[in-house]
Design a protein around this motif. Structure first.
Motif, PDB file in Angstrom:
ATOM      1  N   HIS A   1       0.853  -1.193   0.000  1.00  0.00           N
ATOM      2  CA  HIS A   1       0.000   0.000   0.000  1.00  0.00           C
ATOM      3  C   HIS A   1       0.882   1.235   0.000  1.00  0.00           C
ATOM      4  O   HIS A   1       1.938   1.255   0.609  1.00  0.00           O
ATOM      5  CB  HIS A   1      -0.894   0.035   1.251  1.00  0.00           C
ATOM      6  CG  HIS A   1      -1.841  -1.118   1.315  1.00  0.00           C
ATOM      7  ND1 HIS A   1      -2.997  -1.152   0.601  1.00  0.00           N
ATOM      8  CD2 HIS A   1      -1.767  -2.287   1.978  1.00  0.00           C
ATOM      9  CE1 HIS A   1      -3.608  -2.297   0.829  1.00  0.00           C
ATOM     10  NE2 HIS A   1      -2.884  -3.005   1.663  1.00  0.00           N
ATOM     11  N   THR A   2       0.439   2.249  -0.686  1.00  0.00           N
ATOM     12  CA  THR A   2       1.110   3.534  -0.641  1.00  0.00           C
ATOM     13  C   THR A   2       0.530   4.294   0.534  1.00  0.00           C
ATOM     14  O   THR A   2      -0.663   4.551   0.590  1.00  0.00           O
ATOM     15  CB  THR A   2       0.862   4.314  -1.952  1.00  0.00           C
ATOM     16  OG1 THR A   2       1.319   3.529  -3.030  1.00  0.00           O
ATOM     17  CG2 THR A   2       1.570   5.638  -1.926  1.00  0.00           C
TER      18      THR A   2
ATOM     19  N   ALA B   1     -10.391   3.425  -6.615  1.00  0.00           N
ATOM     20  CA  ALA B   1      -9.158   4.180  -6.363  1.00  0.00           C
ATOM     21  C   ALA B   1      -8.840   4.315  -4.870  1.00  0.00           C
ATOM     22  O   ALA B   1      -7.687   4.475  -4.507  1.00  0.00           O
ATOM     23  CB  ALA B   1      -9.264   5.569  -6.992  1.00  0.00           C
ATOM     24  N   GLU B   2      -9.854   4.259  -4.011  1.00  0.00           N
ATOM     25  CA  GLU B   2      -9.621   4.437  -2.579  1.00  0.00           C
ATOM     26  C   GLU B   2      -9.582   3.121  -1.805  1.00  0.00           C
ATOM     27  O   GLU B   2      -9.000   3.063  -0.726  1.00  0.00           O
ATOM     28  CB  GLU B   2     -10.714   5.327  -1.982  1.00  0.00           C
ATOM     29  CG  GLU B   2     -10.667   6.759  -2.497  1.00  0.00           C
ATOM     30  CD  GLU B   2     -11.693   7.634  -1.812  1.00  0.00           C
ATOM     31  OE1 GLU B   2     -11.749   7.643  -0.568  1.00  0.00           O
ATOM     32  OE2 GLU B   2     -12.444   8.312  -2.521  1.00  0.00           O
ATOM     33  N   ALA B   3     -10.220   2.089  -2.326  1.00  0.00           N
ATOM     34  CA  ALA B   3     -10.322   0.818  -1.608  1.00  0.00           C
ATOM     35  C   ALA B   3      -9.865  -0.335  -2.496  1.00  0.00           C
ATOM     36  O   ALA B   3     -10.358  -0.487  -3.608  1.00  0.00           O
ATOM     37  CB  ALA B   3     -11.760   0.579  -1.161  1.00  0.00           C
ATOM     38  N   ASP B   4      -8.917  -1.142  -1.980  1.00  0.00           N
ATOM     39  CA  ASP B   4      -8.463  -2.293  -2.762  1.00  0.00           C
ATOM     40  C   ASP B   4      -9.111  -3.593  -2.283  1.00  0.00           C
ATOM     41  O   ASP B   4      -8.756  -4.677  -2.713  1.00  0.00           O
ATOM     42  CB  ASP B   4      -6.934  -2.407  -2.769  1.00  0.00           C
ATOM     43  CG  ASP B   4      -6.345  -2.682  -1.396  1.00  0.00           C
ATOM     44  OD1 ASP B   4      -7.101  -2.851  -0.420  1.00  0.00           O
ATOM     45  OD2 ASP B   4      -5.102  -2.721  -1.310  1.00  0.00           O
ATOM     46  N   GLY B   5     -10.079  -3.464  -1.395  1.00  0.00           N
ATOM     47  CA  GLY B   5     -10.867  -4.603  -0.946  1.00  0.00           C
ATOM     48  C   GLY B   5     -12.194  -4.117  -0.413  1.00  0.00           C
ATOM     49  O   GLY B   5     -12.261  -3.064   0.219  1.00  0.00           O
ATOM     50  N   VAL B   6     -13.262  -4.845  -0.716  1.00  0.00           N
ATOM     51  CA  VAL B   6     -14.588  -4.531  -0.203  1.00  0.00           C
ATOM     52  C   VAL B   6     -15.242  -5.867   0.143  1.00  0.00           C
ATOM     53  O   VAL B   6     -15.225  -6.786  -0.670  1.00  0.00           O
ATOM     54  CB  VAL B   6     -15.449  -3.770  -1.247  1.00  0.00           C
ATOM     55  CG1 VAL B   6     -16.850  -3.512  -0.706  1.00  0.00           C
ATOM     56  CG2 VAL B   6     -14.786  -2.461  -1.655  1.00  0.00           C
TER      57      VAL B   6
ATOM     58  N   GLY C   1      -4.098   0.357   4.372  1.00  0.00           N
ATOM     59  CA  GLY C   1      -4.239  -1.094   4.376  1.00  0.00           C
ATOM     60  C   GLY C   1      -5.193  -1.599   5.437  1.00  0.00           C
ATOM     61  O   GLY C   1      -5.394  -2.800   5.566  1.00  0.00           O
ATOM     62  N   GLN C   2      -5.791  -0.702   6.197  1.00  0.00           N
ATOM     63  CA  GLN C   2      -6.725  -1.123   7.240  1.00  0.00           C
ATOM     64  C   GLN C   2      -8.150  -1.151   6.706  1.00  0.00           C
ATOM     65  O   GLN C   2      -8.512  -0.405   5.795  1.00  0.00           O
ATOM     66  CB  GLN C   2      -6.645  -0.184   8.446  1.00  0.00           C
ATOM     67  CG  GLN C   2      -5.348  -0.318   9.214  1.00  0.00           C
ATOM     68  CD  GLN C   2      -5.333   0.523  10.466  1.00  0.00           C
ATOM     69  OE1 GLN C   2      -5.573   1.723  10.417  1.00  0.00           O
ATOM     70  NE2 GLN C   2      -5.037  -0.102  11.595  1.00  0.00           N
ATOM     71  N   TRP C   3      -8.946  -2.014   7.298  1.00  0.00           N
ATOM     72  CA  TRP C   3     -10.360  -2.132   6.961  1.00  0.00           C
ATOM     73  C   TRP C   3     -11.146  -1.086   7.738  1.00  0.00           C
ATOM     74  O   TRP C   3     -10.820  -0.786   8.886  1.00  0.00           O
ATOM     75  CB  TRP C   3     -10.858  -3.530   7.270  1.00  0.00           C
ATOM     76  CG  TRP C   3     -10.283  -4.550   6.339  1.00  0.00           C
ATOM     77  CD1 TRP C   3      -9.072  -5.177   6.459  1.00  0.00           C
ATOM     78  CD2 TRP C   3     -10.854  -5.014   5.126  1.00  0.00           C
ATOM     79  NE1 TRP C   3      -8.868  -6.016   5.392  1.00  0.00           N
ATOM     80  CE2 TRP C   3      -9.950  -5.944   4.555  1.00  0.00           C
ATOM     81  CE3 TRP C   3     -12.045  -4.760   4.446  1.00  0.00           C
ATOM     82  CZ2 TRP C   3     -10.210  -6.606   3.355  1.00  0.00           C
ATOM     83  CZ3 TRP C   3     -12.307  -5.418   3.267  1.00  0.00           C
ATOM     84  CH2 TRP C   3     -11.398  -6.327   2.726  1.00  0.00           C
ATOM     85  N   ALA C   4     -12.165  -0.525   7.099  1.00  0.00           N
ATOM     86  CA  ALA C   4     -12.937   0.554   7.705  1.00  0.00           C
ATOM     87  C   ALA C   4     -14.348   0.574   7.152  1.00  0.00           C
ATOM     88  O   ALA C   4     -14.628   0.010   6.086  1.00  0.00           O
ATOM     89  CB  ALA C   4     -12.255   1.894   7.417  1.00  0.00           C
ATOM     90  N   LEU C   5     -15.208   1.270   7.860  1.00  0.00           N
ATOM     91  CA  LEU C   5     -16.511   1.585   7.309  1.00  0.00           C
ATOM     92  C   LEU C   5     -16.298   2.549   6.153  1.00  0.00           C
ATOM     93  O   LEU C   5     -15.367   3.360   6.185  1.00  0.00           O
ATOM     94  CB  LEU C   5     -17.389   2.266   8.366  1.00  0.00           C
ATOM     95  CG  LEU C   5     -17.710   1.466   9.625  1.00  0.00           C
ATOM     96  CD1 LEU C   5     -18.455   2.345  10.616  1.00  0.00           C
ATOM     97  CD2 LEU C   5     -18.504   0.222   9.289  1.00  0.00           C
ATOM     98  N   PRO C   6     -17.148   2.503   5.137  1.00  0.00           N
ATOM     99  CA  PRO C   6     -17.037   3.524   4.098  1.00  0.00           C
ATOM    100  C   PRO C   6     -17.338   4.894   4.703  1.00  0.00           C
ATOM    101  O   PRO C   6     -18.262   5.041   5.504  1.00  0.00           O
ATOM    102  CB  PRO C   6     -18.094   3.118   3.067  1.00  0.00           C
ATOM    103  CG  PRO C   6     -18.971   2.123   3.740  1.00  0.00           C
ATOM    104  CD  PRO C   6     -18.205   1.535   4.868  1.00  0.00           C
ATOM    105  N   GLY C   7     -16.517   5.862   4.328  1.00  0.00           N
ATOM    106  CA  GLY C   7     -16.721   7.203   4.856  1.00  0.00           C
ATOM    107  C   GLY C   7     -15.614   8.133   4.433  1.00  0.00           C
ATOM    108  O   GLY C   7     -14.590   7.709   3.905  1.00  0.00           O
TER     109      GLY C   7
END
Length: 161
Positions: free
Chosen positions: A5-6, A123-128, A48-54
């Motif tokens: 991750h950048t 572009a903002e999330a590499d996993g959903v 690289g951390q998982w988060a709620l969309p926001g």
């Protein structure tokens, strides 16, 4: 669940080395669940951390519009708001960006449900993914975000809290 991750930002959480904030930002999150109770999460490309969309609110939109927009942009899911979880503000959580911004933000977190769309990277999330509550510990989730999820779970699923 890792990967390259950048990092364009560093999060300081109760860290005495944190820079002094130089901006205050309104942010909005949307905690979306599916029919099974799984929670929609996105893996941020910048940490690289998982988060709620926001994300940060734009001029000309309401906080609710911001939460819905960010959910669609970051996950591909079009949602509707079904409730309000709360306002989260912590001056001990500073986000420093490579451009010099040191942000203190407060987050308005809504609860919602999906009405259309499929989970998709961008572009903002590499996993959903939709994640079952009992699988959350397998994901790298920042403590400030995990607090919001845990607040939701303790009120919605008291047997898990």
């Amino acid at each position: 669940m890792g990967g390259p991750h950048t990092v364009g930002r560093i999060e300081y959480y109760y860290d005495p080395q944190a820079p002094k904030p130089n901006s205050l930002v309104v942010a909005c999150n949307l905690l979306v669940t599916d029919d099974s109770g799984a929670i929609l999460l996105q893996r941020r490309r910048d940490t690289g951390q998982w988060a709620l969309p926001g994300g940060a609110m734009d001029l000309g939109e309401t906080v609710a519009q911001c939460a819905l927009r960010e959910c669609h942009e970051e996950t591909g899911i079009i949602a509707q708001i079904t409730g309000f979880l709360g306002i989260y503000s912590n001056p001990n959580h500073i986000i420093a960006y490579t451009d010099g911004e040191a942000r203190q933000q407060y987050e308005n977190t809504y609860i919602g449900t999906a009405v259309d769309g499929e989970p998709s990277i961008n572009a903002e999330a590499d996993g959903v993914a939709y994640v079952q509550p009992d699988e959350l510990d397998q994901y790298d989730i920042h403590p400030s975000m995990r607090r919001q999820i845990d607040d939701f779970l303790s009120s919605t699923y008291p047997h898990l809290g």
